[in-house]
Design an enzyme around this catalytic site. Structure first.
Site, PDB file in Angstrom:
ATOM      1  N   LYS A  22       0.835  -1.213   0.000  1.00 19.47           N
ATOM      2  CA  LYS A  22       0.000   0.000   0.000  1.00 19.47           C
ATOM      3  C   LYS A  22       0.865   1.257   0.000  1.00 19.47           C
ATOM      4  O   LYS A  22       0.651   2.183  -0.781  1.00 19.47           O
ATOM      5  CB  LYS A  22      -0.910   0.030   1.232  1.00 19.47           C
ATOM      6  CG  LYS A  22      -1.571   1.385   1.485  1.00 19.47           C
ATOM      7  CD  LYS A  22      -2.445   1.373   2.708  1.00 19.47           C
ATOM      8  CE  LYS A  22      -1.732   1.572   3.999  1.00 19.47           C
ATOM      9  NZ  LYS A  22      -1.397   2.963   4.310  1.00 19.47           N
ATOM     10  N   ASN A  23       1.869   1.284   0.887  1.00 16.12           N
ATOM     11  CA  ASN A  23       2.656   2.509   1.059  1.00 16.12           C
ATOM     12  C   ASN A  23       3.695   2.720  -0.033  1.00 16.12           C
ATOM     13  O   ASN A  23       4.445   3.688   0.012  1.00 16.12           O
ATOM     14  CB  ASN A  23       3.286   2.527   2.454  1.00 16.12           C
ATOM     15  CG  ASN A  23       2.221   2.723   3.511  1.00 16.12           C
ATOM     16  OD1 ASN A  23       1.077   3.082   3.203  1.00 16.12           O
ATOM     17  ND2 ASN A  23       2.573   2.489   4.763  1.00 16.12           N
ATOM     18  N   CYS A 115      -5.034  13.130  13.132  1.00 20.49           N
ATOM     19  CA  CYS A 115      -5.158  11.690  12.885  1.00 20.49           C
ATOM     20  C   CYS A 115      -5.148  10.987  14.230  1.00 20.49           C
ATOM     21  O   CYS A 115      -4.569  11.490  15.185  1.00 20.49           O
ATOM     22  CB  CYS A 115      -3.974  11.251  12.027  1.00 20.49           C
ATOM     23  SG  CYS A 115      -3.738   9.478  11.931  1.00 20.49           S
ATOM     24  N   ARG A 120       0.557  14.728  13.203  1.00 24.49           N
ATOM     25  CA  ARG A 120       1.101  14.477  11.850  1.00 24.49           C
ATOM     26  C   ARG A 120       1.100  15.713  10.959  1.00 24.49           C
ATOM     27  O   ARG A 120       0.468  15.732   9.898  1.00 24.49           O
ATOM     28  CB  ARG A 120       0.359  13.322  11.185  1.00 24.49           C
ATOM     29  CG  ARG A 120       0.428  12.031  11.987  1.00 24.49           C
ATOM     30  CD  ARG A 120      -0.265  10.889  11.315  1.00 24.49           C
ATOM     31  NE  ARG A 120       0.471  10.381  10.169  1.00 24.49           N
ATOM     32  CZ  ARG A 120       0.042   9.356   9.427  1.00 24.49           C
ATOM     33  NH1 ARG A 120      -1.117   8.790   9.711  1.00 24.49           N
ATOM     34  NH2 ARG A 120       0.744   8.917   8.415  1.00 24.49           N
ATOM     35  N   ASP A 303       4.531   0.604  12.321  1.00 21.76           N
ATOM     36  CA  ASP A 303       3.320  -0.027  11.787  1.00 21.76           C
ATOM     37  C   ASP A 303       3.171  -1.482  12.215  1.00 21.76           C
ATOM     38  O   ASP A 303       2.184  -2.124  11.859  1.00 21.76           O
ATOM     39  CB  ASP A 303       3.304   0.065  10.252  1.00 21.76           C
ATOM     40  CG  ASP A 303       3.190   1.499   9.758  1.00 21.76           C
ATOM     41  OD1 ASP A 303       3.427   1.740   8.566  1.00 21.76           O
ATOM     42  OD2 ASP A 303       2.879   2.382  10.578  1.00 21.76           O
ATOM     43  N   ARG A 395      -8.654  -0.468   4.730  1.00 20.97           N
ATOM     44  CA  ARG A 395      -7.798   0.540   4.112  1.00 20.97           C
ATOM     45  C   ARG A 395      -6.435  -0.040   3.735  1.00 20.97           C
ATOM     46  O   ARG A 395      -5.775   0.439   2.818  1.00 20.97           O
ATOM     47  CB  ARG A 395      -7.565   1.718   5.065  1.00 20.97           C
ATOM     48  CG  ARG A 395      -8.800   2.540   5.380  1.00 20.97           C
ATOM     49  CD  ARG A 395      -8.395   3.804   6.081  1.00 20.97           C
ATOM     50  NE  ARG A 395      -7.327   4.463   5.317  1.00 20.97           N
ATOM     51  CZ  ARG A 395      -6.654   5.500   5.801  1.00 20.97           C
ATOM     52  NH1 ARG A 395      -6.913   5.943   7.016  1.00 20.97           N
ATOM     53  NH2 ARG A 395      -5.711   6.063   5.078  1.00 20.97           N
TER      54      ARG A 395
HETATM   55  C1  EPZ Z   1       4.267   6.950   6.481  1.00 21.86           C
HETATM   56  O1  EPZ Z   1       3.485   8.021   7.023  1.00 21.86           O
HETATM   57  C2  EPZ Z   1       3.315   5.760   6.334  1.00 21.86           C
HETATM   58  N1  EPZ Z   1       2.234   6.119   5.437  1.00 21.86           N
HETATM   59  C3  EPZ Z   1       2.762   5.396   7.711  1.00 21.86           C
HETATM   60  O2  EPZ Z   1       1.971   4.210   7.576  1.00 21.86           O
HETATM   61  C4  EPZ Z   1       3.912   5.056   8.644  1.00 21.86           C
HETATM   62  O3  EPZ Z   1       3.411   4.837   9.944  1.00 21.86           O
HETATM   63  C5  EPZ Z   1       4.909   6.234   8.694  1.00 21.86           C
HETATM   64  O4  EPZ Z   1       5.337   6.586   7.378  1.00 21.86           O
HETATM   65  C6  EPZ Z   1       6.135   5.911   9.518  1.00 21.86           C
HETATM   66  O5  EPZ Z   1       6.753   4.779   9.047  1.00 21.86           O
HETATM   67  C7  EPZ Z   1       2.467   6.096   4.098  1.00 21.86           C
HETATM   68  O6  EPZ Z   1       3.548   5.808   3.621  1.00 21.86           O
HETATM   69  C8  EPZ Z   1       1.314   6.440   3.217  1.00 21.86           C
HETATM   70  P1  EPZ Z   1       6.304  10.312   8.569  1.00 21.86           P
HETATM   71  P2  EPZ Z   1       4.059   9.522   7.033  1.00 21.86           P
HETATM   72  O7  EPZ Z   1       6.199  11.589   7.813  1.00 21.86           O
HETATM   73  O8  EPZ Z   1       4.939   9.736   5.867  1.00 21.86           O
HETATM   74  C9  EPZ Z   1       6.533  13.719  11.903  1.00 21.86           C
HETATM   75  C10 EPZ Z   1       0.111   2.796   7.841  1.00 21.86           C
HETATM   76  O9  EPZ Z   1      -0.298   2.242   8.876  1.00 21.86           O
HETATM   77  N2  EPZ Z   1       6.448  14.691  10.788  1.00 21.86           N
HETATM   78  O10 EPZ Z   1       7.460   9.446   8.291  1.00 21.86           O
HETATM   79  O11 EPZ Z   1       2.911  10.416   7.243  1.00 21.86           O
HETATM   80  C11 EPZ Z   1       5.250  12.894  12.047  1.00 21.86           C
HETATM   81  O12 EPZ Z   1       4.274  13.567  12.779  1.00 21.86           O
HETATM   82  C12 EPZ Z   1       0.566   4.267   7.911  1.00 21.86           C
HETATM   83  O13 EPZ Z   1       0.205   2.258   6.733  1.00 21.86           O
HETATM   84  C13 EPZ Z   1       6.433  16.051  11.077  1.00 21.86           C
HETATM   85  O14 EPZ Z   1       6.474  16.459  12.243  1.00 21.86           O
HETATM   86  O15 EPZ Z   1       4.948   9.491   8.368  1.00 21.86           O
HETATM   87  C14 EPZ Z   1       5.766  11.641  12.738  1.00 21.86           C
HETATM   88  O16 EPZ Z   1       5.841  11.847  14.105  1.00 21.86           O
HETATM   89  C15 EPZ Z   1       0.258   4.917   9.216  1.00 21.86           C
HETATM   90  N3  EPZ Z   1       6.357  16.920  10.038  1.00 21.86           N
HETATM   91  C16 EPZ Z   1       7.159  11.471  12.131  1.00 21.86           C
HETATM   92  O17 EPZ Z   1       7.532  12.755  11.614  1.00 21.86           O
HETATM   93  C17 EPZ Z   1       6.295  16.516   8.717  1.00 21.86           C
HETATM   94  O18 EPZ Z   1       6.223  17.348   7.817  1.00 21.86           O
HETATM   95  C18 EPZ Z   1       7.265  10.442  11.012  1.00 21.86           C
HETATM   96  O19 EPZ Z   1       6.202  10.649  10.132  1.00 21.86           O
HETATM   97  C19 EPZ Z   1       6.313  15.123   8.452  1.00 21.86           C
HETATM   98  C20 EPZ Z   1       6.388  14.228   9.504  1.00 21.86           C
END
Ligand code: EPZ
Length: 419
Positions: A22-23, A115, A120, A303, A395
């Site tokens: 998916k990701n 979320c 996020r 995850d 999802r």
């Molecule tokens: C991706 O989300 C995945 N989703 C998530 O999977 C996964 O949990 C996550 O990466 C971590 O591995 C997809 O790929 C579609 P991040 P993403 O940006 O990119 C902070 C699932 O279950 N952050 O790596 O949104 C954020 O809040 C889903 O399939 C900021 O502060 O995660 C978090 O604490 C859930 N500012 C951390 O960084 C930003 O601009 C990592 O988030 C971006 C992120």
């Protein structure tokens, strides 16, 4: 609304085949916006998020034939606006921001709201696009990005962000000159997006490390690509087999992308035999508690945290599970406690004490991975469990109940369940 009913206690045996990731599918579908021609994405899982992504591309004006495992995205005049109605269903919709800004010099994308698992924010995505020359402002809940041709620059992420890295790689691919992205996410899905961009004629190097270089090109071509299999779906079934006991083979597993999980499963006393593109899971004896701390790849995936917590409920001793990626990812704990688990949360750490048994109950899914953990708890619990709000599960898992029933689980989908 659908629910999933499980009668626990059946050991599992047989083979489960893992679907496409998916990701990886979501950013790669958004990458089709970078070229005018028709692209073909293969090995796409049948998921609600894929339907939403297809709907989003149609709303943007692209001609989409979504028949997973194949999704064909053709040309069409693009209106670069991603509406709130779609973005609120799927945060990953933010992945159109980079391609639209780079390709059309304008994007209006609804800000993804809060979320279940954390605030996020997308500040790193916006900071990166501004570094490449985009002018960004917020307007009635929408991010508006405007730019001439983007110009390569250095972007240093405050933290490794998966979709942030993917968005900036896609934007930088059409920028003038070189971009250097620092402190990047190293997830296999990021590497897969880079692979597809290079297939389209981009010049991306270093994906999979924390520094990625992108030498911009003037134009990108459409692509035909079969995406990698889903390491989190594979990990979920590995934990399910370990929890329920039995002897299960999981096919199409990217074993090399699951080293942290495999090490913890072995530490807990689970027998794992990787062979070819699969892995055999055998669990006959008791489980030992192990401590886990989630972190960006190649660390233990956040995850997989909820699913692994169920396994630790059955393990001798007390396990400490620390969640360092998201600030609110223990929503499954109260539901597991309703099934008889003994879990105490202190800040970002959950202390999971061994219990003799879990008892079936009616439980509520709150997010995608939490719902998978409740299904696994239902597989091992005494009696019947009813998991509600399984739209969360749909999802990210293709026909989970059918795949588990095929290896002996007593599980079925039920309609008309109150939320
Ligand atoms: C991706 O989300 C995945 N989703 C998530 O999977 C996964 O949990 C996550 O990466 C971590 O591995 C997809 O790929 C579609 P991040 P993403 O940006 O990119 C902070 C699932 O279950 N952050 O790596 O949104 C954020 O809040 C889903 O399939 C900021 O502060 O995660 C978090 O604490 C859930 N500012 C951390 O960084 C930003 O601009 C990592 O988030 C971006 C992120």
């Amino acid at each position: 609304m659908d629910g999933i009913r499980i009668v626990g206690g059946a050991p599992l045996s047989g083979t489960i085949r893992v679907s496409g990731a998916k990701n990886a599918a979501l950013p790669i579908l958004c990458a089709t916006l970078l070229s005018d021609g028709e692209s073909l994405v293969r090995n796409v899982p049948r998921l609600r998020d894929i339907d939403t992504a297809a709907q989003l591309l149609r709303t943007l004006g692209r001609d989409v034939h979504a028949e997973p495992p194949q999704v064909r995205v053709g040309g069409g005049a693009v209106t670069p606006e991603a509406p709130y109605e779609l973005v609120k269903q799927m945060r990953a919709s933010v992945l159109v921001l980079g391609p639209l800004t780079a390709r059309y010099g304008r994007a209006r994308v609804s800000l993804p709201g809060g979320c279940q698992i954390g605030t996020r924010p997308i500040d790193q995505h916006l900071k990166g696009l501004e570094a490449l020359g985009a002018r960004i402002h917020l307007e009635s809940g929408y991010v508006v990005a405007e730019s001439g041709r983007l110009v390569g620059a250095e972007v240093v992420f405050d933290m490794p962000t998966v979709t942030g890295t993917e968005n900036l790689m896609m934007a930088a691919a059409l920028a003038r000159g070189r971009s250097t992205l620092v402190n990047c996410a190293r997830e296999p899905e990021v590497v897969e997006v880079a692979r597809v961009l290079n297939k389209m004629g981009a010049r991306v190097s270093g994906a999979g490390t924390d520094v990625i270089h992108v030498d911009g090109v003037d134009e990108l071509a459409p692509f035909d690509h079969a995406i990698i299999s889903d390491r989190i779906e594979a990990g979920t079934y590995m934990v399910a087999a370990a929890a329920a006991g039995g002897d299960v083979r999981i096919d199409n597993v990217p074993v090399e992308d699951l080293e942290a999980l495999i090490a913890k499963l072995r530490g807990a006393g689970v027998i794992l035999e990787p062979d070819g593109n699969g892995v055999r899971i055998v669990r006959r004896d008791g489980l030992r508690s192990v401590d886990v701390m989630t972190s960006p790849h190649p660390g233990f995936p956040t995850d997989m945290q909820a699913q692994f917590m169920v396994l630790m409920c059955l393990a001798e001793g007390t396990s400490r599970i620390s969640e360092t990626v998201f600030e609110n990812r223990f929503m499954h704990v109260p539901e597991l406690v309703r099934m008889g688990a003994e879990i105490e949360v202190q800040g970002h750490t959950a202390f999971v004490r061994h219990v003799q048994r879990l008892d079936g109950a009616s439980v509520m899914a709150t997010d995608l991975r939490a719902s998978a953990s409740l299904v696994i708890a239902g597989l091992v619990a005494h009696g019947e469990t009813l998991v509600r709000r399984v739209y969360h599960l749909d999802r990210g898992y293709e026909h989970m109940e059918e795949k588990l029933a095929a290896v002996g689980a007593r599980i079925e989908r039920v309609r008309g369940v109150s939320p």
